[in-house]
Design a protein around this motif. Sequence first.
Motif, PDB file in Angstrom:
ATOM      1  N   UNK A  78       0.710  -1.126  -0.019  1.00 18.74           N
ATOM      2  CA  UNK A  78      -0.142   0.075  -0.044  1.00 18.74           C
ATOM      3  C   UNK A  78       0.958   1.215   0.012  1.00 18.74           C
ATOM      4  N   UNK A  79       2.008   1.585   0.902  1.00 20.27           N
ATOM      5  CA  UNK A  79       2.239   2.721   1.107  1.00 20.27           C
ATOM      6  C   UNK A  79       3.562   2.854  -0.262  1.00 20.27           C
ATOM      7  N   UNK A  80       3.920   1.637  -0.980  1.00 25.98           N
ATOM      8  CA  UNK A  80       5.055   1.817  -1.830  1.00 25.98           C
ATOM      9  C   UNK A  80       4.313   2.074  -3.133  1.00 25.98           C
ATOM     10  N   UNK A  81       4.905   2.834  -3.904  1.00 31.53           N
ATOM     11  CA  UNK A  81       4.304   3.198  -5.353  1.00 31.53           C
ATOM     12  C   UNK A  81       4.911   2.281  -6.379  1.00 31.53           C
ATOM     13  N   UNK A  82       4.855   1.175  -5.973  1.00 30.46           N
ATOM     14  CA  UNK A  82       5.193   0.066  -6.994  1.00 30.46           C
ATOM     15  C   UNK A  82       4.371  -0.995  -7.285  1.00 30.46           C
ATOM     16  N   UNK A  83       4.279  -1.809  -8.261  1.00 26.94           N
ATOM     17  CA  UNK A  83       3.166  -2.755  -8.552  1.00 26.94           C
ATOM     18  C   UNK A  83       3.352  -3.941  -7.738  1.00 26.94           C
ATOM     19  N   UNK A  84       2.292  -4.762  -7.638  1.00 26.30           N
ATOM     20  CA  UNK A  84       2.270  -5.790  -6.553  1.00 26.30           C
ATOM     21  C   UNK A  84       3.189  -7.154  -7.073  1.00 26.30           C
ATOM     22  N   UNK A  85       3.501  -7.205  -8.541  1.00 23.38           N
ATOM     23  CA  UNK A  85       4.476  -8.396  -8.674  1.00 23.38           C
ATOM     24  C   UNK A  85       6.087  -7.681  -8.284  1.00 23.38           C
ATOM     25  N   UNK A  86       6.126  -6.293  -8.016  1.00 25.27           N
ATOM     26  CA  UNK A  86       7.554  -5.904  -7.832  1.00 25.27           C
ATOM     27  C   UNK A  86       7.709  -6.160  -6.316  1.00 25.27           C
ATOM     28  N   UNK A  87       6.579  -5.931  -5.481  1.00 24.35           N
ATOM     29  CA  UNK A  87       6.598  -6.114  -4.238  1.00 24.35           C
ATOM     30  C   UNK A  87       6.874  -7.484  -3.881  1.00 24.35           C
TER      31      UNK A  87
END
Lengths: 119, 119
Positions: free
Chosen positions: B37-46
């Motif tokens: 949520x707080x990270x501005x990256x895609x779920x696959x990147x997470x």
Amino acid sequence: MQAASLDRTFHALSDPTRRAMVQRLARGPASVSELARPLSISLPAVMQHLQVLEASGIVKSEKVGRVRTCSVEPKVLSQAERWIADRRDQWERKLDRLGEYLEATASGNDNEEDEGNAK
Amino acid sequence: MQAASLDRTFHALSDPTRRAMVQRLARGPASVSELARPLSISLPAVMQHLQVLEASGIVKSEKVGRVRTCSVEPKVLSQAERWIADRRDQWERKLDRLGEYLEATASGNDNEEDEGNAK
């Protein structure tokens, strides 16, 4: 501490040759050839690792005449250490609070049981 | 601690997104979507960052039903912290010994001067 600085510090420490160089320099300053001696890699490879260590600020070097002497800069190591310690502390405090909560809940249950038993 | 394990731990910590994830998890366990949520990256990147963190052992995760919950494994963080602290200690002890040596040498010189001055 700047994020970019931590990036460079942790990256510098992620390689076993660079950690061996830091380990040697923790015993005291050394010339580049003294650093290279126990490592089974070429001098240019040592110089490359040294550049990564210097870019991170963990190591500084000074050339006097034809000899470059390297030494550890403990401040940068402390900052990386502190980053990890702060996260660990935070996690442990969290666990302590959880423990206290569970204890309080458990003793609450004990009281209820005591009341139940009393007549 | 194995060198390969320290390699993976320091590599995992060398990225600002992964450090942000560790920082979040130090406050307590979280699901992957809470982490994202707080990270501005895609779920696959997470998920990729999570894999690096899990490979290092800093983070573990468990899937119950459709929710994967992640938490910090403080032991691995402690080991990395200890590696840095040991190097820093070694360097500081080295400086202390140098200080004592210089002090001893200086007081030796003082004595010589005293003898020279006394008459």
